[in-house]
Design an enzyme around this catalytic site. Structure first.
Site, short mmCIF file in Angstrom:
data_model
loop_
_atom_site.label_atom_id
_atom_site.label_comp_id
_atom_site.label_asym_id
_atom_site.label_seq_id
_atom_site.Cartn_x
_atom_site.Cartn_y
_atom_site.Cartn_z
N SER A 101 0.83 -1.19 0.00
CA SER A 101 0.00 0.00 0.00
C SER A 101 0.87 1.25 0.00
O SER A 101 1.50 1.57 1.01
CB SER A 101 -0.92 0.01 1.23
OG SER A 101 -1.79 -1.10 1.18
N HIS A 106 6.70 10.84 -9.26
CA HIS A 106 8.01 11.33 -9.68
C HIS A 106 7.79 12.23 -10.89
O HIS A 106 6.97 11.91 -11.76
CB HIS A 106 8.94 10.18 -10.07
CG HIS A 106 9.07 9.12 -9.02
ND1 HIS A 106 9.87 9.25 -7.91
CD2 HIS A 106 8.46 7.91 -8.91
CE1 HIS A 106 9.77 8.16 -7.16
NE2 HIS A 106 8.92 7.33 -7.75
N CYS A 129 -4.01 -2.52 -0.96
CA CYS A 129 -4.41 -3.89 -0.68
C CYS A 129 -5.70 -3.86 0.14
O CYS A 129 -5.97 -2.89 0.84
CB CYS A 129 -3.32 -4.66 0.07
SG CYS A 129 -2.77 -3.87 1.59
#
Length: 254
Positions: A101, A106, A129
């Site tokens: 998780s 970026h 998850c």
């Protein structure tokens, strides 16, 4: 899934990951304008703003933030990673969530070495998850970056079990990422899918279908250019967009 919740044996172990590659294309007419564009992008999408975007994503998908790491880079670019969990956790629970998780972003501002084309790319991963779904944040992220080209990947991995022990390899219906994109956004883009249904892998590529040269010029307008310059720049921008959308270098447009 809607309100009919699955009854599972233990924790929902499915991992759902939504990945974005978002691109903005721009033309800067001079070396000074190119430098200013990089500075502008670096300021617009610095680590502080990216962190707030990911915090908003966490709220949207109903996740709890465990840790935030952010970094601005020299000469340009930024990265942010946020670890999240489905439920509030204590210290002993953190380790099991590290590889499942997380939210990451970026940025990659760059320019063509010989032409005035500037390209800004943002890579985003929303991995969860359990019951929470990254698809809930899809439209917020698309609106936050308002990109010219978007490549989307969604994958469900692993399995969980129902009360009888039967394996469940997906817990919701999906046949295309496009089903989750707002109609107003779909109307602005041309889109194609490449899906592998047997593996629960879904891939969508998007490119804006309307083109206004003024939207791709930095610090100038098309009225500042001669008709020949407008034609040349329009061709270069189209070339960049087509190559990114198709994922390969292409013959020069005439």
């Amino acid at each position: 899934m809607k309100n009919n919740k699955l009854k599972l044996y233990g924790f929902n172990n499915l991992t759902k990951t939504l990945s974005f590659n978002m691109y903005d294309i721009c033309y800067a007419v001079s070396d000074e304008s190119r430098r200013q564009y990089i500075e502008y992008i670096d300021e617009q999408y610095n680590a502080e703003r990216l962190t707030q975007i990911l915090r908003n994503v966490s709220d949207i998908i109903g996740a709890h933030i465990l840790n935030v790491a952010s970094q601005d880079y020299d000469p340009q670019g930024a990265s942010v990673t946020i670890l999240i969990s489905e439920e509030e956790v204590n210290d002993a629970d953190v380790v099991c969530h590290l590889d499942k998780s997380h939210l990451t972003v970026h940025t990659y501002p760059e320019s063509h070495p010989q032409k005035g084309i500037m390209t800004f790319r943002a890579d985003i991963d929303v991995s969860t998850c359990g019951r929470i779904s990254p698809l809930n944040a899809l439209n917020y992220l698309l609106d936050s970056f308002d990109s010219d080209i978007v490549t989307l990947d969604y994958r469900v991995r692993g399995f969980t079990r129902d009360m009888n022990g039967k394996k469940l390899f997906i817990d919701h219906r999906i046949n295309s990422i496009q089903n989750y994109i707002a109609p107003a956004t779909r109307n602005r883009y041309d889109m194609i899918d490449v899906n592998v249904y047997q593996e629960n892998i879904f891939h969508t590529k998007m490119v804006l279908h309307d083109f206004d040269l003024d939207n791709y010029l930095f610090n100038i307008t098309k009225d500042d250019l001669t008709p020949r310059q407008q034609q040349q720049i329009r061709r270069q921008v189209h070339q960049e967009m087509l190559e990114i959308y198709n994922g390969r270098n292409m013959p020069s447009m005439r």
